[in-house]
Design a protein around this motif. Structure first.
Motif, mmCIF file in Angstrom:
data_model
loop_
_atom_site.group_PDB
_atom_site.id
_atom_site.type_symbol
_atom_site.label_atom_id
_atom_site.label_comp_id
_atom_site.label_asym_id
_atom_site.label_seq_id
_atom_site.Cartn_x
_atom_site.Cartn_y
_atom_site.Cartn_z
ATOM 1 N N PRO A 2 0.818 -1.204 0.000
ATOM 2 C CA PRO A 2 0.000 0.000 0.000
ATOM 3 C C PRO A 2 0.858 1.263 0.000
ATOM 4 O O PRO A 2 1.973 1.281 0.509
ATOM 5 N N THR A 4 1.429 4.854 1.471
ATOM 6 C CA THR A 4 1.064 5.588 2.666
ATOM 7 C C THR A 4 1.554 7.025 2.572
ATOM 8 O O THR A 4 2.509 7.329 1.853
ATOM 9 N N PHE A 5 0.890 7.889 3.311
ATOM 10 C CA PHE A 5 1.283 9.288 3.373
ATOM 11 C C PHE A 5 1.165 9.743 4.815
ATOM 12 O O PHE A 5 0.137 9.542 5.458
ATOM 13 N N ARG A 6 2.229 10.335 5.345
ATOM 14 C CA ARG A 6 2.214 10.894 6.685
ATOM 15 C C ARG A 6 3.238 12.007 6.739
ATOM 16 O O ARG A 6 4.378 11.835 6.315
ATOM 17 N N ASN A 20 -2.131 12.861 7.695
ATOM 18 C CA ASN A 20 -2.023 11.603 6.979
ATOM 19 C C ASN A 20 -3.144 11.535 5.959
ATOM 20 O O ASN A 20 -3.857 12.505 5.750
ATOM 21 N N ARG A 21 -3.297 10.410 5.337
ATOM 22 C CA ARG A 21 -4.233 10.275 4.229
ATOM 23 C C ARG A 21 -5.683 10.499 4.647
ATOM 24 O O ARG A 21 -6.476 11.051 3.895
ATOM 25 N N LYS A 22 -6.064 10.106 5.878
ATOM 26 C CA LYS A 22 -7.460 10.172 6.283
ATOM 27 C C LYS A 22 -7.785 11.227 7.329
ATOM 28 O O LYS A 22 -8.962 11.487 7.575
#
Length: 62
Positions: A2, A4-6, A20-22
């Motif tokens: 996956p 991810t972004f943070r 982050n993404r959400k």
């Protein structure tokens, strides 16, 4: 795997904005203890004690 972004931004000494993404979250405090508020409603309090001890408490708002 996956993707991810943070990302964490230091706004002031002892204050961080985490992205982050959400969700977004704001953390206030330092190494000894800190409090985190998230846009998902999650609130976390963490305190570090010397030695092998430590404390973390998480509340989720309904």
């Amino acid at each position: 795997m996956p993707i991810t972004f943070r990302k964490s931004f230091r706004i002031f000494p002892g204050v961080r904005l985490n992205v982050n993404r959400k969700s977004l979250s704001l953390t206030v405090g330092s190494k000894g203890g800190h409090r985190t508020w998230s846009t998902t409603g999650r609130r976390t309090t963490s305190t570090n004690l010397p030695g092998p001890f430590g404390y973390r408490h998480t509340d989720t708002r309904d």
